[in-house]
Design a protein around this motif. Structure first.
Motif, PDB file in Angstrom:
ATOM      1  N   LEU A  84       0.834  -1.192   0.000  1.00 19.35           N
ATOM      2  CA  LEU A  84       0.000   0.000   0.000  1.00 19.35           C
ATOM      3  C   LEU A  84       0.873   1.248   0.000  1.00 19.35           C
ATOM      4  O   LEU A  84       0.593   2.218  -0.744  1.00 19.35           O
ATOM      5  N   GLY A  85       1.929   1.257   0.802  1.00 19.48           N
ATOM      6  CA  GLY A  85       2.847   2.391   0.808  1.00 19.48           C
ATOM      7  C   GLY A  85       3.529   2.572  -0.538  1.00 19.48           C
ATOM      8  O   GLY A  85       3.758   3.710  -0.983  1.00 19.48           O
ATOM      9  N   GLU A  86       3.875   1.465  -1.196  1.00 22.14           N
ATOM     10  CA  GLU A  86       4.508   1.558  -2.521  1.00 22.14           C
ATOM     11  C   GLU A  86       3.549   2.164  -3.538  1.00 22.14           C
ATOM     12  O   GLU A  86       3.951   2.995  -4.374  1.00 22.14           O
ATOM     13  N   ARG A  87       2.285   1.767  -3.480  1.00 25.76           N
ATOM     14  CA  ARG A  87       1.298   2.319  -4.408  1.00 25.76           C
ATOM     15  C   ARG A  87       1.070   3.802  -4.146  1.00 25.76           C
ATOM     16  O   ARG A  87       0.964   4.613  -5.082  1.00 25.76           O
ATOM     17  N   GLN A  88       1.023   4.179  -2.873  1.00 19.74           N
ATOM     18  CA  GLN A  88       0.863   5.590  -2.545  1.00 19.74           C
ATOM     19  C   GLN A  88       2.072   6.414  -2.989  1.00 19.74           C
ATOM     20  O   GLN A  88       1.926   7.545  -3.469  1.00 19.74           O
ATOM     21  N   PHE A  89       3.256   5.857  -2.835  1.00 12.19           N
ATOM     22  CA  PHE A  89       4.465   6.557  -3.283  1.00 12.19           C
ATOM     23  C   PHE A  89       4.407   6.791  -4.794  1.00 12.19           C
ATOM     24  O   PHE A  89       4.719   7.890  -5.285  1.00 12.19           O
ATOM     25  N   ARG A  90       4.023   5.757  -5.531  1.00 14.27           N
ATOM     26  CA  ARG A  90       3.960   5.892  -6.986  1.00 14.27           C
ATOM     27  C   ARG A  90       2.930   6.943  -7.398  1.00 14.27           C
ATOM     28  O   ARG A  90       3.193   7.775  -8.280  1.00 14.27           O
ATOM     29  N   GLN A  91       1.767   6.919  -6.765  1.00 12.49           N
ATOM     30  CA  GLN A  91       0.742   7.910  -7.104  1.00 12.49           C
ATOM     31  C   GLN A  91       1.190   9.318  -6.743  1.00 12.49           C
ATOM     32  O   GLN A  91       0.992  10.264  -7.525  1.00 12.49           O
ATOM     33  N   THR A  92       1.802   9.482  -5.580  1.00 12.08           N
ATOM     34  CA  THR A  92       2.279  10.806  -5.167  1.00 12.08           C
ATOM     35  C   THR A  92       3.385  11.296  -6.086  1.00 12.08           C
ATOM     36  O   THR A  92       3.436  12.485  -6.452  1.00 12.08           O
ATOM     37  N   ALA A  93       4.296  10.385  -6.476  1.00 17.19           N
ATOM     38  CA  ALA A  93       5.369  10.769  -7.396  1.00 17.19           C
ATOM     39  C   ALA A  93       4.799  11.205  -8.744  1.00 17.19           C
ATOM     40  O   ALA A  93       5.287  12.165  -9.355  1.00 17.19           O
ATOM     41  N   PHE A  94       3.772  10.498  -9.208  1.00 14.16           N
ATOM     42  CA  PHE A  94       3.125  10.895 -10.470  1.00 14.16           C
ATOM     43  C   PHE A  94       2.602  12.323 -10.370  1.00 14.16           C
ATOM     44  O   PHE A  94       2.817  13.156 -11.271  1.00 14.16           O
ATOM     45  N   ILE A  95       1.907  12.610  -9.276  1.00 18.27           N
ATOM     46  CA  ILE A  95       1.319  13.947  -9.129  1.00 18.27           C
ATOM     47  C   ILE A  95       2.407  15.007  -9.014  1.00 18.27           C
ATOM     48  O   ILE A  95       2.325  16.086  -9.644  1.00 18.27           O
ATOM     49  N   ALA A  96       3.467  14.726  -8.236  1.00 12.69           N
ATOM     50  CA  ALA A  96       4.548  15.708  -8.056  1.00 12.69           C
ATOM     51  C   ALA A  96       5.262  15.981  -9.371  1.00 12.69           C
ATOM     52  O   ALA A  96       5.552  17.139  -9.719  1.00 12.69           O
ATOM     53  N   LEU A  97       5.544  14.923 -10.145  1.00 16.22           N
ATOM     54  CA  LEU A  97       6.253  15.120 -11.413  1.00 16.22           C
ATOM     55  C   LEU A  97       5.347  15.763 -12.458  1.00 16.22           C
ATOM     56  O   LEU A  97       5.819  16.502 -13.344  1.00 16.22           O
ATOM     57  N   GLY A  99      14.666  12.162 -17.015  1.00 15.77           N
ATOM     58  CA  GLY A  99      14.377  10.945 -16.246  1.00 15.77           C
ATOM     59  C   GLY A  99      14.741  11.164 -14.782  1.00 15.77           C
ATOM     60  O   GLY A  99      15.699  11.875 -14.466  1.00 15.77           O
ATOM     61  N   ILE A 100      13.997  10.558 -13.907  1.00 12.62           N
ATOM     62  CA  ILE A 100      14.245  10.703 -12.475  1.00 12.62           C
ATOM     63  C   ILE A 100      14.061   9.340 -11.808  1.00 12.62           C
ATOM     64  O   ILE A 100      13.134   8.593 -12.130  1.00 12.62           O
ATOM     65  N   ARG A 101      14.983   9.042 -10.926  1.00 11.14           N
ATOM     66  CA  ARG A 101      14.940   7.751 -10.211  1.00 11.14           C
ATOM     67  C   ARG A 101      15.062   7.986  -8.709  1.00 11.14           C
ATOM     68  O   ARG A 101      15.787   8.884  -8.274  1.00 11.14           O
ATOM     69  N   PHE A 102      14.360   7.154  -7.950  1.00 11.74           N
ATOM     70  CA  PHE A 102      14.388   7.241  -6.494  1.00 11.74           C
ATOM     71  C   PHE A 102      15.103   5.995  -5.933  1.00 11.74           C
ATOM     72  O   PHE A 102      14.468   4.960  -5.721  1.00 11.74           O
ATOM     73  N   PRO A 103      16.425   6.072  -5.711  1.00 14.28           N
ATOM     74  CA  PRO A 103      17.177   4.880  -5.287  1.00 14.28           C
ATOM     75  C   PRO A 103      16.822   4.384  -3.894  1.00 14.28           C
ATOM     76  O   PRO A 103      17.033   3.215  -3.578  1.00 14.28           O
ATOM     77  N   ASN A 104      16.318   5.258  -3.042  1.00  5.92           N
ATOM     78  CA  ASN A 104      15.996   4.875  -1.662  1.00  5.92           C
ATOM     79  C   ASN A 104      14.489   4.750  -1.445  1.00  5.92           C
ATOM     80  O   ASN A 104      13.977   5.005  -0.348  1.00  5.92           O
ATOM     81  N   GLN A 105      13.787   4.357  -2.494  1.00 12.77           N
ATOM     82  CA  GLN A 105      12.337   4.272  -2.393  1.00 12.77           C
ATOM     83  C   GLN A 105      11.913   3.247  -1.330  1.00 12.77           C
ATOM     84  O   GLN A 105      11.023   3.529  -0.520  1.00 12.77           O
ATOM     85  N   ALA A 106      12.545   2.082  -1.329  1.00  9.51           N
ATOM     86  CA  ALA A 106      12.160   1.043  -0.364  1.00  9.51           C
ATOM     87  C   ALA A 106      12.391   1.518   1.073  1.00  9.51           C
ATOM     88  O   ALA A 106      11.553   1.283   1.956  1.00  9.51           O
ATOM     89  N   ARG A 107      13.514   2.224   1.307  1.00 14.42           N
ATOM     90  CA  ARG A 107      13.797   2.721   2.649  1.00 14.42           C
ATOM     91  C   ARG A 107      12.790   3.789   3.058  1.00 14.42           C
ATOM     92  O   ARG A 107      12.357   3.846   4.214  1.00 14.42           O
ATOM     93  N   PHE A 108      12.414   4.633   2.100  1.00 13.55           N
ATOM     94  CA  PHE A 108      11.448   5.690   2.394  1.00 13.55           C
ATOM     95  C   PHE A 108      10.091   5.086   2.761  1.00 13.55           C
ATOM     96  O   PHE A 108       9.430   5.539   3.695  1.00 13.55           O
ATOM     97  N   ILE A 109       9.678   4.068   1.999  1.00 15.21           N
ATOM     98  CA  ILE A 109       8.388   3.430   2.297  1.00 15.21           C
ATOM     99  C   ILE A 109       8.440   2.736   3.645  1.00 15.21           C
ATOM    100  O   ILE A 109       7.495   2.821   4.441  1.00 15.21           O
ATOM    101  N   ALA A 110       9.572   2.052   3.930  1.00 13.18           N
ATOM    102  CA  ALA A 110       9.696   1.345   5.205  1.00 13.18           C
ATOM    103  C   ALA A 110       9.677   2.302   6.382  1.00 13.18           C
ATOM    104  O   ALA A 110       9.183   1.959   7.473  1.00 13.18           O
ATOM    105  N   SER A 111      10.209   3.531   6.174  1.00  8.80           N
ATOM    106  CA  SER A 111      10.219   4.500   7.278  1.00  8.80           C
ATOM    107  C   SER A 111       8.808   4.919   7.667  1.00  8.80           C
ATOM    108  O   SER A 111       8.584   5.386   8.798  1.00  8.80           O
ATOM    109  N   GLY A 112       7.866   4.772   6.754  1.00  6.50           N
ATOM    110  CA  GLY A 112       6.478   5.105   7.076  1.00  6.50           C
ATOM    111  C   GLY A 112       5.728   3.968   7.734  1.00  6.50           C
ATOM    112  O   GLY A 112       4.540   4.091   8.029  1.00  6.50           O
ATOM    113  N   LEU A 113       6.437   2.837   7.938  1.00  7.89           N
ATOM    114  CA  LEU A 113       5.795   1.675   8.557  1.00  7.89           C
ATOM    115  C   LEU A 113       6.310   1.450   9.974  1.00  7.89           C
ATOM    116  O   LEU A 113       6.351   0.314  10.459  1.00  7.89           O
TER     117      LEU A 113
END
Length: 412
Positions: free
Chosen positions: A34-47, A149-163
């Protein structure tokens, strides 16, 4: 509480623990997705906001499909016009902060004129650090003439920090499970010890009752009138009285010896002992059933003479007791380097492989048809191993059921 009830409770407890851990794992995995899906949706909106800002800056019309995702952490943004790197980085950083995506990212700007990436950077907003970005796979299609192009190398760590709450609850559940498992282990061990002690009490009651009853009967006969006029009968009962009293004395000594060793933890008095002399002297007590093969050229060891003699007596007693025919005991010695190896081999009933470790446990007796015909408390081999461990020696058991046993002791 019966063993059947304990076994049922154990099975139910294991099933409950597995169920709890499974549900907790599924809960954490679901929360992460769920956090991964929210991150992807938020990234879409921000970009998408970044693309709109670039379009307003360059006064171009922005398409509806400005943002595309190539992988879980990599996005392509079509700007339809060139953009200054400093301005783009400002737009990206500002938009991500507005959408609470405070995490590292790397981006690269693609030029349609040179058909290559003209600028790339790695940005860490938390520490304000920058370094050159690695090569990013940019699209080369007519639809993406100007893009970055933009990449988020610490995406997994960012999502885990919200858990954090999920992780804390998971750790708490694991701790509860561990404490429960440890408590269950202690309860089962105490139950096993209680069963062992009860078996020992029943066994020692049976063993001590036999010589006591025999002594009482012999004493009553010796007190009867006219026994003095029957010298042969008098000698017979006197012999029975003597043998049973010695047997009772030995049984009491065995128990006291074990109790003393448990309390004093084997306060050894090591001395230089000639093992061959000790073996010859004790083997003479069991003749003609003992064969000596004393081949060690250096039989002197550091040992406590009292405990050494006791373990040899225990091994020889067992070799005689657990033999259905005529006992044949072989004692061997040999040297291997600085070690002295000596063994006691018999032609008795043998020990099945499944009991090789258990026979050294306190009060344990192998369940056989000879359990009550062979006298003992199940403390002999336990005492033997404790003495050997106290001397820092080693003991090995080689035995097969019906083929005798051999106890090998490695002394230093």
């Amino acid at each position: 509480m019966s063993r059947r009830v304990i076994r049922t409770l154990l099975v139910l407890s294991v099933i409950s623990i597995i169920g709890i851990l499974t549900m907790q794992t599924l809960w954490v995995v679901k929360a992460y997705r769920l956090g991964e899906r929210q991150f992807r949706q938020t990234a879409f909106i921000a970009l998408q906001d970044v693309a709109e800002q670039v379009a307003r800056l360059n006064r171009v019309t922005l398409g509806c499909d400005a943002v595309s995702q190539l992988s879980s952490d990599y996005f392509i943004v079509n700007t339809h016009s060139p953009v200054d790197p400093v301005t783009l980085e400002h737009f990206i950083t500002q938009s991500l902060r507005q959408h609470n995506l405070i995490t590292d990212f790397e981006y690269g700007i693609y030029s349609c004129e040179s058909n290559r990436m003209i600028y790339g950077n790695y940005v860490s907003p938390q520490v304000h650090a920058r370094r050159t970005a690695s090569a990013l796979p940019l699209l080369q299609t007519p639809e993406f003439t100007y893009h970055f192009g933009i990449r988020f190398p610490n995406q997994a760590r960012f999502i885990a920090s919200g858990l954090d709450n999920f992780i804390i609850s998971t750790v708490a559940v694991l701790l509860v499970v561990l404490f429960f498992g440890y408590t269950l282990f202690i309860v089962l061990r105490q139950r096993r010890l209680a069963d062992v002690q009860q078996d020992f009490i029943n066994n020692i009651t049976h063993e001590l009752q036999t010589p006591v009853s025999t002594i009482r009967i012999a004493a009553d006969v010796l007190r009867s009138e006219g026994i003095a006029e029957q010298p042969e009968r008098l000698k017979q009962y006197a012999r029975v009285l003597h043998e049973e009293s010695l047997r009772l004395q030995k049984q009491v000594q065995d128990v006291l010896q074990l109790a003393r060793s448990e309390r004093m933890r084997f306060a050894l008095n090591p001395q230089e002992v000639d093992l061959h002399d000790t073996l010859r002297r004790l083997a003479a007590l069991y003749q003609p059933h003992v064969i000596l093969q004393l081949d060690a050229p250096s039989p002197v060891i550091q040992a406590d003479p009292y405990h050494l003699e006791n373990i040899i007596r225990n091994l020889l007693d067992n070799a005689v007791k657990y033999c259905t025919g005529t006992p044949c005991i072989t004692i061997r010695t040999r040297n291997e380097g600085n070690q002295l190896l000596w063994s006691v081999r018999d032609n008795g009933i043998g020990i099945a492989q499944e009991y090789h470790e258990k026979v050294f446990r306190q009060f344990f007796r192998i369940p056989t048809d000879r359990m009550h015909t062979v006298k003992g408390f199940g403390i002999g081999l336990y005492y033997v191993r404790k003495v050997i461990q106290a001397h820092r020696w080693q003991i090995r058991l080689q035995s097969e059921e019906g083929k005798g046993s051999e106890f090998v002791i490695v002394s230093i």
